[in-house]
Design a protein around this motif. Structure first.
Motif, PDB file in Angstrom:
ATOM      1  N   HIS A  24     -85.727  21.129 -42.677  1.00 59.75           N
ATOM      2  CA  HIS A  24     -84.566  20.993 -42.957  1.00 59.75           C
ATOM      3  C   HIS A  24     -84.348  22.100 -44.141  1.00 59.75           C
ATOM      4  O   HIS A  24     -85.244  22.932 -44.587  1.00 59.75           O
ATOM      5  CB  HIS A  24     -84.184  19.611 -43.802  1.00 59.75           C
ATOM      6  CG  HIS A  24     -84.159  18.653 -42.873  1.00 59.75           C
ATOM      7  ND1 HIS A  24     -85.303  18.135 -42.494  1.00 59.75           N
ATOM      8  CD2 HIS A  24     -83.094  17.899 -42.052  1.00 59.75           C
ATOM      9  CE1 HIS A  24     -85.284  17.130 -41.640  1.00 59.75           C
ATOM     10  NE2 HIS A  24     -83.685  17.024 -41.335  1.00 59.75           N
ATOM     11  N   TYR A  52     -85.504  26.653 -47.175  1.00 56.61           N
ATOM     12  CA  TYR A  52     -86.033  26.198 -45.898  1.00 56.61           C
ATOM     13  C   TYR A  52     -87.263  25.306 -45.997  1.00 56.61           C
ATOM     14  O   TYR A  52     -88.296  25.838 -46.357  1.00 56.61           O
ATOM     15  CB  TYR A  52     -86.041  27.420 -44.854  1.00 56.61           C
ATOM     16  CG  TYR A  52     -84.803  27.912 -44.499  1.00 56.61           C
ATOM     17  CD1 TYR A  52     -84.034  27.664 -43.488  1.00 56.61           C
ATOM     18  CD2 TYR A  52     -84.015  28.966 -45.402  1.00 56.61           C
ATOM     19  CE1 TYR A  52     -82.834  28.101 -42.980  1.00 56.61           C
ATOM     20  CE2 TYR A  52     -82.911  29.651 -45.083  1.00 56.61           C
ATOM     21  CZ  TYR A  52     -82.332  29.108 -43.819  1.00 56.61           C
ATOM     22  OH  TYR A  52     -81.123  29.912 -43.447  1.00 56.61           O
ATOM     23  N   ASN A  55     -77.631  12.849 -45.630  1.00 55.97           N
ATOM     24  CA  ASN A  55     -76.826  13.957 -45.239  1.00 55.97           C
ATOM     25  C   ASN A  55     -77.380  15.287 -45.423  1.00 55.97           C
ATOM     26  O   ASN A  55     -77.510  15.752 -46.733  1.00 55.97           O
ATOM     27  CB  ASN A  55     -75.484  13.867 -45.854  1.00 55.97           C
ATOM     28  CG  ASN A  55     -74.504  14.705 -45.294  1.00 55.97           C
ATOM     29  OD1 ASN A  55     -74.665  15.276 -44.305  1.00 55.97           O
ATOM     30  ND2 ASN A  55     -73.349  15.101 -45.712  1.00 55.97           N
ATOM     31  N   ARG A  56     -78.111  15.947 -44.313  1.00 56.68           N
ATOM     32  CA  ARG A  56     -79.030  17.124 -44.625  1.00 56.68           C
ATOM     33  C   ARG A  56     -78.683  17.994 -43.296  1.00 56.68           C
ATOM     34  O   ARG A  56     -77.771  17.721 -42.297  1.00 56.68           O
ATOM     35  CB  ARG A  56     -80.384  16.665 -44.451  1.00 56.68           C
ATOM     36  CG  ARG A  56     -80.883  15.736 -45.370  1.00 56.68           C
ATOM     37  CD  ARG A  56     -82.333  15.390 -45.264  1.00 56.68           C
ATOM     38  NE  ARG A  56     -82.604  14.730 -43.984  1.00 56.68           N
ATOM     39  CZ  ARG A  56     -83.710  14.234 -43.627  1.00 56.68           C
ATOM     40  NH1 ARG A  56     -84.570  14.457 -44.455  1.00 56.68           N
ATOM     41  NH2 ARG A  56     -83.903  13.425 -42.480  1.00 56.68           N
ATOM     42  N   VAL A  57     -79.149  19.271 -43.486  1.00 57.08           N
ATOM     43  CA  VAL A  57     -78.991  20.224 -42.474  1.00 57.08           C
ATOM     44  C   VAL A  57     -80.284  20.399 -41.951  1.00 57.08           C
ATOM     45  O   VAL A  57     -81.329  20.746 -42.442  1.00 57.08           O
ATOM     46  CB  VAL A  57     -78.645  21.493 -42.874  1.00 57.08           C
ATOM     47  CG1 VAL A  57     -78.178  22.613 -41.852  1.00 57.08           C
ATOM     48  CG2 VAL A  57     -77.108  21.399 -43.712  1.00 57.08           C
ATOM     49  N   GLU A  58     -80.463  20.157 -40.700  1.00 51.80           N
ATOM     50  CA  GLU A  58     -81.852  20.289 -39.798  1.00 51.80           C
ATOM     51  C   GLU A  58     -81.841  21.711 -39.389  1.00 51.80           C
ATOM     52  O   GLU A  58     -81.016  22.187 -38.906  1.00 51.80           O
ATOM     53  CB  GLU A  58     -81.818  19.408 -38.600  1.00 51.80           C
ATOM     54  CG  GLU A  58     -83.116  19.517 -37.977  1.00 51.80           C
ATOM     55  CD  GLU A  58     -83.008  18.578 -36.372  1.00 51.80           C
ATOM     56  OE1 GLU A  58     -83.808  18.468 -35.946  1.00 51.80           O
ATOM     57  OE2 GLU A  58     -81.877  18.080 -36.191  1.00 51.80           O
ATOM     58  N   LEU A 102     -79.075  25.640 -37.007  1.00 49.56           N
ATOM     59  CA  LEU A 102     -78.757  24.541 -37.965  1.00 49.56           C
ATOM     60  C   LEU A 102     -77.829  23.687 -37.190  1.00 49.56           C
ATOM     61  O   LEU A 102     -76.935  23.748 -36.556  1.00 49.56           O
ATOM     62  CB  LEU A 102     -78.189  25.239 -39.264  1.00 49.56           C
ATOM     63  CG  LEU A 102     -78.916  26.272 -39.556  1.00 49.56           C
ATOM     64  CD1 LEU A 102     -77.928  26.953 -41.031  1.00 49.56           C
ATOM     65  CD2 LEU A 102     -80.250  25.874 -40.226  1.00 49.56           C
ATOM     66  N   GLN A 103     -78.212  22.089 -37.643  1.00 50.69           N
ATOM     67  CA  GLN A 103     -77.376  21.058 -37.051  1.00 50.69           C
ATOM     68  C   GLN A 103     -77.316  20.161 -38.181  1.00 50.69           C
ATOM     69  O   GLN A 103     -78.299  19.882 -39.044  1.00 50.69           O
ATOM     70  CB  GLN A 103     -78.035  20.453 -35.754  1.00 50.69           C
ATOM     71  CG  GLN A 103     -77.999  21.181 -34.686  1.00 50.69           C
ATOM     72  CD  GLN A 103     -78.337  20.371 -33.523  1.00 50.69           C
ATOM     73  OE1 GLN A 103     -78.838  19.101 -33.704  1.00 50.69           O
ATOM     74  NE2 GLN A 103     -78.359  21.022 -32.340  1.00 50.69           N
ATOM     75  N   ARG A 104     -76.370  19.240 -38.398  1.00 52.96           N
ATOM     76  CA  ARG A 104     -75.834  18.371 -39.350  1.00 52.96           C
ATOM     77  C   ARG A 104     -77.032  17.102 -39.027  1.00 52.96           C
ATOM     78  O   ARG A 104     -77.190  16.766 -37.693  1.00 52.96           O
ATOM     79  CB  ARG A 104     -74.364  17.661 -39.193  1.00 52.96           C
ATOM     80  CG  ARG A 104     -74.148  16.746 -40.291  1.00 52.96           C
ATOM     81  CD  ARG A 104     -72.689  16.303 -40.365  1.00 52.96           C
ATOM     82  NE  ARG A 104     -72.693  15.603 -41.428  1.00 52.96           N
ATOM     83  CZ  ARG A 104     -71.597  14.499 -41.402  1.00 52.96           C
ATOM     84  NH1 ARG A 104     -71.030  14.452 -40.080  1.00 52.96           N
ATOM     85  NH2 ARG A 104     -71.574  13.623 -42.026  1.00 52.96           N
ATOM     86  N   ASP A 105     -77.524  16.659 -39.896  1.00 54.96           N
ATOM     87  CA  ASP A 105     -78.620  15.661 -39.565  1.00 54.96           C
ATOM     88  C   ASP A 105     -78.380  14.633 -40.605  1.00 54.96           C
ATOM     89  O   ASP A 105     -78.419  14.545 -41.739  1.00 54.96           O
ATOM     90  CB  ASP A 105     -79.982  15.990 -39.921  1.00 54.96           C
ATOM     91  CG  ASP A 105     -80.992  14.872 -39.803  1.00 54.96           C
ATOM     92  OD1 ASP A 105     -80.831  13.881 -39.506  1.00 54.96           O
ATOM     93  OD2 ASP A 105     -82.085  15.184 -40.331  1.00 54.96           O
TER      94      ASP A 105
END
Length: 132
Positions: free
Chosen positions: A106, A119, A91-94, A82-85
């Motif tokens: 995401h 997911y 402002n999402r979590v990739e 998981l990475q901040r996007d």
């Protein structure tokens, strides 16, 4: 980050279709309600289209109405990153395949219990392995 599977981009282009490459390697998104796994309901495991890593079990798939396959949990935490996007002003979590770095989609905190997660994954990022 060091990946278990690393290839030159030309090798990925040879392996993946142009749409798969656009989504998986260039962090694209397929159009909603167009993916082959959006309404898919067979029993089995969804794996990474690029490297075959186990990602999601069919038992965690649910109908979210968002237009992409949705899962409330992962099949193997070791295969997900998981990475901040913050792209596109959001402002999402990739969600990435940890083995090859492929973009999957995401994750959002509006899913069902027991995790409360959704997911939201591009069909083109997945392959399906039916249970035998």
């Amino acid at each position: 980050m060091q990946r278990d599977i690393e290839k030159h981009e030309d090798q990925w282009r040879e392996q993946l279709t142009p749409e798969q490459y656009r989504v998986v390697r260039e962090k694209g998104t397929e159009r909603p309600f167009t993916g082959q796994y959006n309404e898919h309901d067979e029993t089995g495991t969804y794996v990474c289209i690029a490297c075959g890593a186990e990602l999601f079990a069919s038992g965690t798939k649910f109908e979210s109405g968002c237009g992409w396959p949705s899962f409330y949990d992962v099949a193997n935490n070791d295969n997900i990153e998981l990475q901040r996007d913050t792209s596109h002003g959001m402002n999402r979590v990739e969600v990435l395949c940890k083995r090859c770095g492929g973009h999957l989609g995401h994750v959002f905190e509006d899913g069902p219990q027991p995790t409360g997660l959704r997911y939201c994954i591009n069909s083109v990022s997945l392959n399906f392995k039916p249970d035998e």
